[in-house]
Write a protein that holds these residues in place. Structure first.
Motif, mmCIF file in Angstrom:
data_model
loop_
_atom_site.group_PDB
_atom_site.id
_atom_site.type_symbol
_atom_site.label_atom_id
_atom_site.label_comp_id
_atom_site.label_asym_id
_atom_site.label_seq_id
_atom_site.Cartn_x
_atom_site.Cartn_y
_atom_site.Cartn_z
ATOM 1 N N LYS A 140 13.013 -6.878 -42.309
ATOM 2 C CA LYS A 140 13.306 -5.535 -41.808
ATOM 3 C C LYS A 140 13.598 -4.544 -42.930
ATOM 4 O O LYS A 140 13.319 -3.344 -42.792
ATOM 5 N N ILE A 172 13.346 -1.422 -36.395
ATOM 6 C CA ILE A 172 13.344 -0.326 -37.370
ATOM 7 C C ILE A 172 13.599 1.006 -36.672
ATOM 8 O O ILE A 172 14.253 1.892 -37.226
ATOM 9 N N LEU A 191 10.044 -6.275 -34.934
ATOM 10 C CA LEU A 191 10.632 -5.572 -36.077
ATOM 11 C C LEU A 191 10.402 -4.071 -36.009
ATOM 12 O O LEU A 191 11.247 -3.290 -36.453
#
Length: 300
Positions: free
Chosen positions: A23, A282, A278
């Motif tokens: 990440k 984010i 992910l």
């Protein structure tokens, strides 16, 4: 200013490991592409003298040298490797440098950090060394700050931070967390705001506002170290809160605006966030930078 090192995501973990190691690189790329940040500084490694301000010398030496016993490694939650050592030292160093920069210029961000489950002589919950505790103690040791508040808004209690700093009057710990989430056995922070599972935006944001005002009014800190955990989000797989994406951004806006309005230096770390998607994870971390972009005077 923003602090980031490529090693944040350059760590081989077992397949399907729960920690979303990639990440950090993806967050950095997203922020650059969307021009939410212009550049990031590569930090220096934390020194052993800095780390041992908060951690047992034997534990530190065994981690650095790769001589931890299996039980200790298992409790950390990540397998030991030389890459983990390097990554850890840079991440801790970044929080120290970001905190120093914040004192001089108003605000700074570490794109890693928030390793609040690390205790004096052991790591836990994917945390090796406690970067915010170390940063607070390092700046006080240097005479750069007299009083520091660690304002922890990760969904999990900052138990390691509370345990390490429990005897210190010059560092105040405040944790706003889910009462029935990890860790099972809670430490005692100076201020604990334990909220029930499924807490929603209004209750959560009222608690953040009241806690921030209370702690800073009473203790008058020279610096606020902020753990901006993304795991409060409703879709976080280890979270248990029901906070919307807008709620995450509003939480960060509350902290940013309070610090700006009160000329209080702010250093932020990204903290936890656990989604297998992910890109969606984010999105949650990005809310801090969207909140920040509307306050350009905070960052030099």
């Amino acid at each position: 200013m923003f602090f980031y090192h490529p090693l944040y995501s350059q760590l081989d973990l077992p397949q399907h490991h729960r920690f979303p190691i990639n990440k950090y690189a993806q967050l950095h790329t997203r922020l650059i592409q969307k021009r939410l940040i212009k550049k990031a500084i590569h930090p220096n490694k934390a020194t052993l003298d800095q780390i041992t301000l908060c951690h047992d010398k034997n534990y530190v030496a065994n981690f650095i040298n790769g001589t931890l016993d299996d039980k200790t490694i298992k409790k950390m939650g990540v397998p030991w490797s030389t890459a983990l050592v390097e990554r850890t030292l840079y991440s801790i160093g970044a929080s120290i440098e970001a905190a120093t920069y914040a004192l001089d210029h108003g605000a700074a961000v570490n794109l890693s950090g928030g390793y609040h489950h690390a205790h004096h002589d052991f790591g836990a919950g994917f945390c090796i060394f406690n970067d915010l505790a170390i940063a607070a103690c390092a700046l006080i040791e240097q005479g750069r700050a007299g009083k520091v508040v660690i304002f922890d808004c990760d969904v999990h209690q900052g138990d390691g931070t509370a345990a390490i700093l429990g005897e210190r009057a010059d560092v105040t710990t405040c944790s706003i967390h889910c009462e029935y989430n990890f860790p099972r056995s809670k430490a005692i922070s100076d201020y604990d705001f334990a909220l029930p599972s499924k807490t929603q935006d209004q209750t959560y944001l009222e608690t953040v506002t009241q806690a921030l005002n209370l702690v800073c009014r009473i203790h008058q800190p020279d610096l606020l170290l902020y753990n901006a955990g993304a795991d409060i989000f409703t879709k976080d797989e280890l979270g248990m809160f029901d906070i919307s994406l807008e709620g995450v951004q509003m939480r960060d806006k509350i902290v940013i605006e309070y610090c700006q309005q009160n000329a209080l230096p702010l250093m932020a770390a990204m903290g936890g966030g656990y989604q297998r998607d992910l890109s969606q994870l984010i999105d949650v971390h990005e809310q801090f930078f969207i909140a920040l972009i509307n306050k350009p005077a905070m960052i030099v």
